[in-house]
Design an enzyme around this catalytic site. Sequence first.
Site, PDB file in Angstrom:
ATOM      1  N   ASP A  25       0.551  -1.316   0.023  1.00 60.21           N
ATOM      2  CA  ASP A  25       0.081  -0.109  -0.008  1.00 60.21           C
ATOM      3  C   ASP A  25       0.831   1.312  -0.020  1.00 60.21           C
ATOM      4  O   ASP A  25       0.463   2.223  -0.358  1.00 60.21           O
ATOM      5  CB  ASP A  25      -0.954  -0.323   1.247  1.00 60.21           C
ATOM      6  CG  ASP A  25      -2.360   1.327   1.515  1.00 60.21           C
ATOM      7  OD1 ASP A  25      -2.729   1.226   0.645  1.00 60.21           O
ATOM      8  OD2 ASP A  25      -1.841   2.244   1.760  1.00 60.21           O
ATOM      9  N   GLY A  74      -5.728   2.304  -0.367  1.00 57.05           N
ATOM     10  CA  GLY A  74      -4.658   1.842  -1.999  1.00 57.05           C
ATOM     11  C   GLY A  74      -5.501  -0.048  -1.717  1.00 57.05           C
ATOM     12  O   GLY A  74      -6.474   0.026  -2.508  1.00 57.05           O
ATOM     13  N   ASP A  75      -5.307  -0.280  -0.684  1.00 53.59           N
ATOM     14  CA  ASP A  75      -5.907  -1.635  -0.231  1.00 53.59           C
ATOM     15  C   ASP A  75      -7.509  -1.358  -0.238  1.00 53.59           C
ATOM     16  O   ASP A  75      -8.286  -2.344  -0.003  1.00 53.59           O
ATOM     17  CB  ASP A  75      -5.151  -2.568   1.222  1.00 53.59           C
ATOM     18  CG  ASP A  75      -3.643  -3.006   1.199  1.00 53.59           C
ATOM     19  OD1 ASP A  75      -3.856  -3.208   0.138  1.00 53.59           O
ATOM     20  OD2 ASP A  75      -2.790  -2.779   1.801  1.00 53.59           O
ATOM     21  N   LEU A  76      -7.724  -0.744   0.934  1.00 54.56           N
ATOM     22  CA  LEU A  76      -9.635  -0.007   1.741  1.00 54.56           C
ATOM     23  C   LEU A  76      -9.842  -0.069   0.213  1.00 54.56           C
ATOM     24  O   LEU A  76     -10.507  -0.830  -0.052  1.00 54.56           O
ATOM     25  CB  LEU A  76      -9.582   0.114   2.808  1.00 54.56           C
ATOM     26  CG  LEU A  76      -8.625   0.899   3.810  1.00 54.56           C
ATOM     27  CD1 LEU A  76      -8.841   1.714   4.802  1.00 54.56           C
ATOM     28  CD2 LEU A  76      -9.448  -0.790   4.333  1.00 54.56           C
ATOM     29  N   GLY A 131     -10.212  -3.386  -2.036  1.00 53.33           N
ATOM     30  CA  GLY A 131     -11.192  -3.783  -1.579  1.00 53.33           C
ATOM     31  C   GLY A 131     -12.519  -3.639  -1.778  1.00 53.33           C
ATOM     32  O   GLY A 131     -13.407  -4.335  -1.887  1.00 53.33           O
TER      33      GLY A 131
END
Length: 410
Positions: free
Chosen positions: A158, A186-188, A191
Site C-alpha cells: 500500500d 489503496g488496499d481498502l 477491497g
Amino acid sequence: MAIHYRNGSNMENPRTPLAGLKVIELARILAGPWIGQTLADLGAEVIKIEAPQGDDTRRWGPPFVRDTDGNDGDAAYFHSCNRGKRSVIADLRSEAGVAMVRDLVADADVLIENFKVGGLARYGLDYASLNALNPRLVYCSLTGFGQDGPYAKRAGYDAMIQAMGGLMSITGEAAGQPQKVGVAIGDLCAGLYGVIAIQAALAMRERTGLGQQVDIALLDTMVAMLANQNLNYLVSGKVPTRLGNAHPNIVPYQVFAVRDGHIMLAVGNDAQFAQLCAEIDQPGLASDPRFLSNSARVGHREELVTILEPLLGKRDRDELLEQLELRGVPAGPINRIDQVFADPQVRHRGMQRALASARHENGHVPGVRTPIRFSDAELALARPSPSLGEDTEFINSKLDRKRRKSSAES
C-alpha cells in the site's frame, strides 16, 4: 432481477442480502480480507483458507485481543478485517491441502485471491483450472499492478502504491515531505472496488450462466481514486501540488486555528460564504470582487485566508461551530479516534460493535460495523473473527458427507 445462489440451504440469516452465497478466501493482509469481511457482513458464507502459520496479520501487534486467561491472542489488525468468516487450514504444499480447496471451490460462487500473478497455477488453483472445474465461479484476483503489463510480476504494498499512484504528491504541507494517508487507503479502496466488481459479475452470471475473472490492481485503484485532482491535471495541464489541509478547487475549505484548538471549515458555495462573513462580522467580504465567487476566491486564496485566520482565531471552538451550524455553514471539530467513538451521532448509528465471544477476555471482541443500512434487509454482524483453523474439522466433515453422497449416487 433476482439473483439466485445454489447454496441457499446453508443460509444462516435469509434476511441478509447475500444469504446463500459461498465465498472462498485465499487472501491475506488487507485488500482481499476486506472484500471477504464485507461479503460476510452482507450475509455470505466466507471460508478463509489459511496456511498452517495463519494470516500474517494475526501477528501484526501490539495491540492483541486477549483470551479468557489474559494471554495475547490475535492482533487487533487481524480482527479489523476478518469478522464473520470461517477459518480452515489448508497447506497448499500438500496434495491434501490443494484437494480440499478444489473440493470447496467445486460449488462455490466466489473465490478471492491475492497471490502474485501466476502464483496459484503451480497448485492448479489458477483461474483457468478452477473455471474448468466450476464455470460459474467468479474469481477475483487482487495484485499490486494487475494481471498484465510491465509491472505485473512485481509485489505491491500500500505505501509504495500511494507513492507511485500520485496520492503522496498531493498529501502533506506544501513545504514538507510527501505524506501517506494514515490508513492503507489503496488496499481498502481496492477491497471496495473488488466487492463492487464481484457483485456485478454475479449479476451478469444471472444472464449468462457463467462466472469470470475479476482483475483488481492496487495501482489502478489509486490512480482512479485521485478523482478531481486527475481532471484538474488533464484539463489544465498543471500538475497538482500539496496544499496541506486546503482544497485545490474550493476556498475557504481547510483547517483553521481557533482560540482553543482547530476546526475544519468546508464552505461549498457563495451563500455559505456570505453566512460565514456575517458570522465573523465582515459582511462586506461577500460582495468584495476578489471573493464574490468561488473561482475568484480560489484566485485570491492567500488574501482571503490571511483575513479569516485572525478573525476565526478569536473564537472558541464549540461556540463557533454551534453558530456556523445555525447558519448552515459546514464545519466540524477535528476529533481524535476516542472522540469519534464518543460522538453522539456515531453512537446513535451503532458503528462500534461488541461481538460476543466465549474465548476472549470480557466475553466479547470489539468491532466496527460495515457502514451500510437497508430498509428491508439486515447485516450479519454477530460472528467475530475466527481463531486459526477453528472450522477445519467442521468443513472437512461437510466435504466428507458430500463425497459419500456423490459416491453413493454414482
